[in-house]
Scaffold this active site. Structure first.
Site, PDB file in Angstrom:
ATOM      1  N   ARG A  66       0.818  -1.215   0.000  1.00  0.00           N
ATOM      2  CA  ARG A  66       0.000   0.000   0.000  1.00  0.00           C
ATOM      3  C   ARG A  66       0.857   1.273   0.000  1.00  0.00           C
ATOM      4  O   ARG A  66       0.498   2.277  -0.626  1.00  0.00           O
ATOM      5  CB  ARG A  66      -0.911  -0.013   1.231  1.00  0.00           C
ATOM      6  CG  ARG A  66      -1.863   1.164   1.275  1.00  0.00           C
ATOM      7  CD  ARG A  66      -2.883   0.976   2.386  1.00  0.00           C
ATOM      8  NE  ARG A  66      -3.895   2.008   2.366  1.00  0.00           N
ATOM      9  CZ  ARG A  66      -4.178   2.789   3.411  1.00  0.00           C
ATOM     10  NH1 ARG A  66      -3.520   2.640   4.551  1.00  0.00           N
ATOM     11  NH2 ARG A  66      -5.123   3.693   3.315  1.00  0.00           N
ATOM     12  N   HIS A  70       0.489   4.481  -2.442  1.00  0.00           N
ATOM     13  CA  HIS A  70       0.287   5.849  -1.958  1.00  0.00           C
ATOM     14  C   HIS A  70       1.404   6.780  -2.418  1.00  0.00           C
ATOM     15  O   HIS A  70       1.183   7.969  -2.634  1.00  0.00           O
ATOM     16  CB  HIS A  70       0.162   5.871  -0.433  1.00  0.00           C
ATOM     17  CG  HIS A  70      -1.203   5.461   0.026  1.00  0.00           C
ATOM     18  ND1 HIS A  70      -1.716   5.786   1.251  1.00  0.00           N
ATOM     19  CD2 HIS A  70      -2.174   4.765  -0.604  1.00  0.00           C
ATOM     20  CE1 HIS A  70      -2.946   5.289   1.367  1.00  0.00           C
ATOM     21  NE2 HIS A  70      -3.231   4.666   0.253  1.00  0.00           N
ATOM     22  N   ASP A  91       7.946   8.944  -6.264  1.00  0.00           N
ATOM     23  CA  ASP A  91       9.152   9.742  -6.036  1.00  0.00           C
ATOM     24  C   ASP A  91       9.624   9.650  -4.588  1.00  0.00           C
ATOM     25  O   ASP A  91      10.420  10.466  -4.137  1.00  0.00           O
ATOM     26  CB  ASP A  91       8.904  11.214  -6.410  1.00  0.00           C
ATOM     27  CG  ASP A  91       7.822  11.858  -5.532  1.00  0.00           C
ATOM     28  OD1 ASP A  91       7.222  11.126  -4.716  1.00  0.00           O
ATOM     29  OD2 ASP A  91       7.598  13.071  -5.664  1.00  0.00           O
ATOM     30  N   SER A  93       8.066  10.392  -2.031  1.00  0.00           N
ATOM     31  CA  SER A  93       7.593  11.507  -1.207  1.00  0.00           C
ATOM     32  C   SER A  93       6.849  11.019   0.030  1.00  0.00           C
ATOM     33  O   SER A  93       6.897  11.661   1.081  1.00  0.00           O
ATOM     34  CB  SER A  93       6.710  12.453  -2.028  1.00  0.00           C
ATOM     35  OG  SER A  93       5.637  11.746  -2.609  1.00  0.00           O
ATOM     36  N   ASN A 111      -3.281   8.561   5.203  1.00  0.00           N
ATOM     37  CA  ASN A 111      -2.090   7.908   5.750  1.00  0.00           C
ATOM     38  C   ASN A 111      -2.004   7.938   7.271  1.00  0.00           C
ATOM     39  O   ASN A 111      -1.465   7.020   7.894  1.00  0.00           O
ATOM     40  CB  ASN A 111      -0.831   8.590   5.192  1.00  0.00           C
ATOM     41  CG  ASN A 111      -0.644   8.323   3.705  1.00  0.00           C
ATOM     42  OD1 ASN A 111      -1.088   7.292   3.198  1.00  0.00           O
ATOM     43  ND2 ASN A 111       0.002   9.244   3.015  1.00  0.00           N
ATOM     44  N   HIS A 209      -6.253  -5.627  -2.559  1.00  0.00           N
ATOM     45  CA  HIS A 209      -7.018  -5.827  -1.330  1.00  0.00           C
ATOM     46  C   HIS A 209      -7.282  -7.298  -1.035  1.00  0.00           C
ATOM     47  O   HIS A 209      -8.138  -7.619  -0.217  1.00  0.00           O
ATOM     48  CB  HIS A 209      -8.331  -5.031  -1.382  1.00  0.00           C
ATOM     49  CG  HIS A 209      -8.128  -3.549  -1.313  1.00  0.00           C
ATOM     50  ND1 HIS A 209      -9.138  -2.639  -1.529  1.00  0.00           N
ATOM     51  CD2 HIS A 209      -7.015  -2.807  -1.032  1.00  0.00           C
ATOM     52  CE1 HIS A 209      -8.654  -1.409  -1.396  1.00  0.00           C
ATOM     53  NE2 HIS A 209      -7.379  -1.490  -1.100  1.00  0.00           N
ATOM     54  N   THR A 210      -6.554  -8.183  -1.660  1.00  0.00           N
ATOM     55  CA  THR A 210      -6.599  -9.604  -1.303  1.00  0.00           C
ATOM     56  C   THR A 210      -5.776  -9.873  -0.034  1.00  0.00           C
ATOM     57  O   THR A 210      -5.822 -10.966   0.526  1.00  0.00           O
ATOM     58  CB  THR A 210      -6.088 -10.477  -2.462  1.00  0.00           C
ATOM     59  OG1 THR A 210      -6.084 -11.838  -2.052  1.00  0.00           O
ATOM     60  CG2 THR A 210      -4.662 -10.120  -2.875  1.00  0.00           C
ATOM     61  N   ASP A 262      -9.834  -9.306   2.883  1.00  0.00           N
ATOM     62  CA  ASP A 262     -10.283 -10.588   2.319  1.00  0.00           C
ATOM     63  C   ASP A 262     -10.451 -11.541   3.494  1.00  0.00           C
ATOM     64  O   ASP A 262      -9.476 -12.059   4.035  1.00  0.00           O
ATOM     65  CB  ASP A 262      -9.237 -11.105   1.321  1.00  0.00           C
ATOM     66  CG  ASP A 262      -9.463 -12.560   0.916  1.00  0.00           C
ATOM     67  OD1 ASP A 262     -10.452 -13.183   1.353  1.00  0.00           O
ATOM     68  OD2 ASP A 262      -8.628 -13.077   0.145  1.00  0.00           O
ATOM     69  N   ASP A 270      -3.918 -13.913  -3.464  1.00  0.00           N
ATOM     70  CA  ASP A 270      -4.551 -14.803  -4.435  1.00  0.00           C
ATOM     71  C   ASP A 270      -5.724 -14.074  -5.089  1.00  0.00           C
ATOM     72  O   ASP A 270      -5.885 -12.867  -4.883  1.00  0.00           O
ATOM     73  CB  ASP A 270      -5.015 -16.098  -3.732  1.00  0.00           C
ATOM     74  CG  ASP A 270      -5.924 -15.798  -2.542  1.00  0.00           C
ATOM     75  OD1 ASP A 270      -6.491 -14.691  -2.474  1.00  0.00           O
ATOM     76  OD2 ASP A 270      -6.067 -16.676  -1.668  1.00  0.00           O
TER      77      ASP A 270
HETATM   78  C1  HEM Z   1      -8.875   1.815  -5.969  1.00  0.00           C
HETATM   79  C2  HEM Z   1      -8.823   2.684  -4.997  1.00  0.00           C
HETATM   80  C3  HEM Z   1      -8.420   2.319  -3.597  1.00  0.00           C
HETATM   81  C4  HEM Z   1      -9.064   2.686  -2.466  1.00  0.00           C
HETATM   82  C5  HEM Z   1     -10.297   3.560  -2.377  1.00  0.00           C
HETATM   83  C6  HEM Z   1      -8.356   2.087  -1.368  1.00  0.00           C
HETATM   84  C7  HEM Z   1      -8.699   2.257  -0.044  1.00  0.00           C
HETATM   85  C8  HEM Z   1      -8.124   1.586   1.005  1.00  0.00           C
HETATM   86  C9  HEM Z   1      -8.528   1.719   2.383  1.00  0.00           C
HETATM   87  C10 HEM Z   1      -9.623   2.633   2.885  1.00  0.00           C
HETATM   88  C11 HEM Z   1      -7.768   0.877   3.116  1.00  0.00           C
HETATM   89  C12 HEM Z   1      -7.839   0.667   4.618  1.00  0.00           C
HETATM   90  C13 HEM Z   1      -7.126   1.792   5.338  1.00  0.00           C
HETATM   91  C14 HEM Z   1      -7.451   1.831   6.816  1.00  0.00           C
HETATM   92  O1  HEM Z   1      -8.586   1.537   7.187  1.00  0.00           O
HETATM   93  O2  HEM Z   1      -6.533   2.179   7.606  1.00  0.00           O
HETATM   94  C15 HEM Z   1      -6.869   0.215   2.213  1.00  0.00           C
HETATM   95  C16 HEM Z   1      -5.946  -0.722   2.579  1.00  0.00           C
HETATM   96  C17 HEM Z   1      -5.081  -1.346   1.706  1.00  0.00           C
HETATM   97  N1  HEM Z   1      -4.931  -1.043   0.373  1.00  0.00           N
HETATM   98 FE1  HEM Z   1      -6.137   0.122  -0.734  1.00  0.00          FE
HETATM   99  N2  HEM Z   1      -7.316   1.355  -1.843  1.00  0.00           N
HETATM  100  C18 HEM Z   1      -7.304   1.470  -3.196  1.00  0.00           C
HETATM  101  C19 HEM Z   1      -6.384   0.918  -4.054  1.00  0.00           C
HETATM  102  C20 HEM Z   1      -5.320   0.136  -3.665  1.00  0.00           C
HETATM  103  C21 HEM Z   1      -4.261  -0.307  -4.534  1.00  0.00           C
HETATM  104  C22 HEM Z   1      -4.114   0.078  -6.001  1.00  0.00           C
HETATM  105  C23 HEM Z   1      -3.442  -1.088  -3.786  1.00  0.00           C
HETATM  106  C24 HEM Z   1      -2.182  -1.807  -4.201  1.00  0.00           C
HETATM  107  C25 HEM Z   1      -1.994  -2.325  -5.391  1.00  0.00           C
HETATM  108  C26 HEM Z   1      -3.991  -1.138  -2.457  1.00  0.00           C
HETATM  109  C27 HEM Z   1      -3.477  -1.871  -1.416  1.00  0.00           C
HETATM  110  C28 HEM Z   1      -3.972  -1.866  -0.130  1.00  0.00           C
HETATM  111  C29 HEM Z   1      -3.513  -2.780   0.902  1.00  0.00           C
HETATM  112  C30 HEM Z   1      -2.511  -3.893   0.708  1.00  0.00           C
HETATM  113  C31 HEM Z   1      -4.191  -2.429   2.068  1.00  0.00           C
HETATM  114  C32 HEM Z   1      -4.005  -3.039   3.467  1.00  0.00           C
HETATM  115  C33 HEM Z   1      -2.885  -2.307   4.179  1.00  0.00           C
HETATM  116  C34 HEM Z   1      -2.541  -2.826   5.567  1.00  0.00           C
HETATM  117  O3  HEM Z   1      -3.104  -3.814   6.034  1.00  0.00           O
HETATM  118  O4  HEM Z   1      -1.664  -2.193   6.197  1.00  0.00           O
HETATM  119  N3  HEM Z   1      -5.107  -0.360  -2.409  1.00  0.00           N
HETATM  120  N4  HEM Z   1      -7.093   0.664   0.944  1.00  0.00           N
END
Ligand code: HEM
Ligand code: NAG
Ligand code: NAG
Ligand code: NAG
Ligand code: NAG
Ligand code: NAG
Ligand code: NAG
Length: 342
Positions: A66, A70, A91, A93, A111, A209-210, A262, A270
């Protein structure tokens, strides 16, 4: 006011800088062999750092993935696309700490109390500074770290072109503009296309988000009174709803509790994320929204059936994402410490 001052100083910079723009236009592409001579043990050092972090804390694979997203996804404005030394894509940042004069991205809304893994990057950077001082950018480290995190989490492996340089600025206001789980698919898609990605990348990269977790505050709006309807989100599976309501009761003190993105294979990279969406079991509103549009729903169905194609397309989309707004050649710098500009 602050905003205005920022954009007018950018504009005056713009008039002075056309020559630099033309000369940097012809420079420098990313290269798979970029560090082969200057830091032959790069991959080994990064892999070891990610492996030890995940061995201690399984969730770290998700957090590191993530962080790279970001970093790459902060806003691009018209001027910054033209003048790419001002552009804030991948970059490094996101890694910069706040200073007395600039507010970085770590405390931007998406963040703050959410982004994690900075110490892992620091540890890897420290090992790399020993093996090959002042050579590998923090941005390339973050890009490689994301690849290793996915691979060690059971996901695909892909080749990463390298040679990114580190930016000199961070922007809290721009990081506040990262895709939000509460905005509609069209808005999220617009943020992807503004960065040169497409609808397929939205679906494929959402597959990130898997793995990993979200805090209750990131999806609680779906559980009790969805969009002022007085009822839960109808696109959420009833038994998942029940379990989420009990983990995340409507009192504010449940806001920071964690729930797996997931719930079936939480720590495994997966394609089950896509099966969950088909089963109305996406956690975030923005996840389940992929089933609310015929074009994206067809892709979700496809990836839910064909894990091989998800793996293959995920690597390709990650390579595309990792090229957003990169600095190369003489632009930016190689930071010595990922938290501060040299
Ligand atoms: C499409 C738009 C996206 C939205 C709206 C979004 C939103 C979010 C949100 C709200 C969370 C939880 C944050 C929290 O509650 O603290 C999250 C977690 C996460 N996101 Fe996304 N996300 C997006 C795209 C992506 C992309 C493109 C990736 C990577 C390829 C990604 C990877 C992750 C991962 C791995 C987590 C879990 C992080 C952890 O457990 O520390 N997300 N995301
Ligand atoms: C790379 O790592 C190996 C094993 O740790 C070590 O023997 C070798 O000297 C390293 N090479 C360089 C160029 O640092
Ligand atoms: C291990 O993970 C925990 C969080 O789960 C963290 O507090 C701790 O600093 C980590 N230790 C190391 C050596 O990385
Ligand atoms: C970021 O981009 C959005 C459009 O996606 C725009 O509305 C917003 O003003 C931009 N923010 C900044 C700080 O440039
Ligand atoms: C979606 O984008 C439109 C147009 O930019 C904007 O007016 C609207 O507020 C956005 N919706 C959300 C929920 O962010
Ligand atoms: C989704 O639903 C199908 C059919 O009900 C079931 O076979 C499958 O195991 C479910 N998948 C998940 C990940 O829950
Ligand atoms: C999308 O699917 C719905 C039914 O789920 C259908 O009524 C509609 O015509 C479809 N739209 C397009 C553009 O295919």
């Amino acid at each position: 006011m602050e905003q205005q001052r920022q954009s007018s100083s950018r504009l005056s910079f713009l008039h002075l800088s056309c020559v630099i723009f033309l000369s940097t236009l012809v420079s420098c592409q990313l290269d798979y062999k970029y560090y082969d001579d200057t830091c032959p043990n790069l991959t080994r050092i990064v892999r070891y750092g990610v492996w030890s972090a995940i061995s201690n804390d399984t969730r770290m694979a998700a957090s590191l993935l993530r962080l790279h997203f970001h970093d790459c996804f902060v806003n691009l404005t018209a001027e910054t696309i033209l003048f790419h030394f001002l552009m804030q894509g991948c970059d490094g940042s996101v890694l910069l700490d706040d200073t007395s004069t600039t507010k970085g991205e770590k405390n931007a809304f998406p963040n703050r109390n959410s982004a994690r893994g900075f110490e892992v990057i620091d540890a890897i950077k420290a090992n790399l500074e020993k093996a090959c001082p002042a050579t590998v950018s923090c941005t390339d480290i973050l890009t490689l770290v994301a690849r290793e995190a996915v691979f060690l989490g059971g996901g695909p492996f892909w080749a990463v072109p390298l040679g990114r340089r580190d930016g000199l600025t961070a922007s809290e206001s721009e990081a506040n503009n990262l895709p939000s789980p509460f905005e509609p698919l069209e808005n999220i898609t617009a943020k992807f296309t503004a960065r040169g990605l497409d609808l397929k990348d939205v679906v494929v990269l959402s597959g990130g988000h898997t793995i990993g977790f979200a805090q209750c505050l990131s999806f609680k709006n779906r559980l009790f009174d969805f969009s002022g309807s007085g009822k839960p989100d109808p696109t959420l599976d009833a038994s998942l709803l029940q379990s989420l309501q009990s983990t995340c009761p409507s009192q504010a003190d449940s806001d920071t509790k964690l729930v797996a993105l997931d719930s079936v294979t939480t720590n495994k990279f997966d394609n089950i994320y896509f099966q969950n969406l088909v089963n109305k079991s996406g956690l975030l509103q923005s996840d389940q929204a992929l089933m609310g549009d015929n074009r994206t729903a067809a892709m979700v169905q496809y990836y839910s059936k064909y894990p091989y194609f998800f793996s293959k397309d995920f690597g390709a989309s990650m390579v595309r994402m990792a090229k957003i707004g990169v600095l190369t050649g003489q632009d930016g710098e190689i930071r010595k410490n990922c938290r501060v500009v040299n």
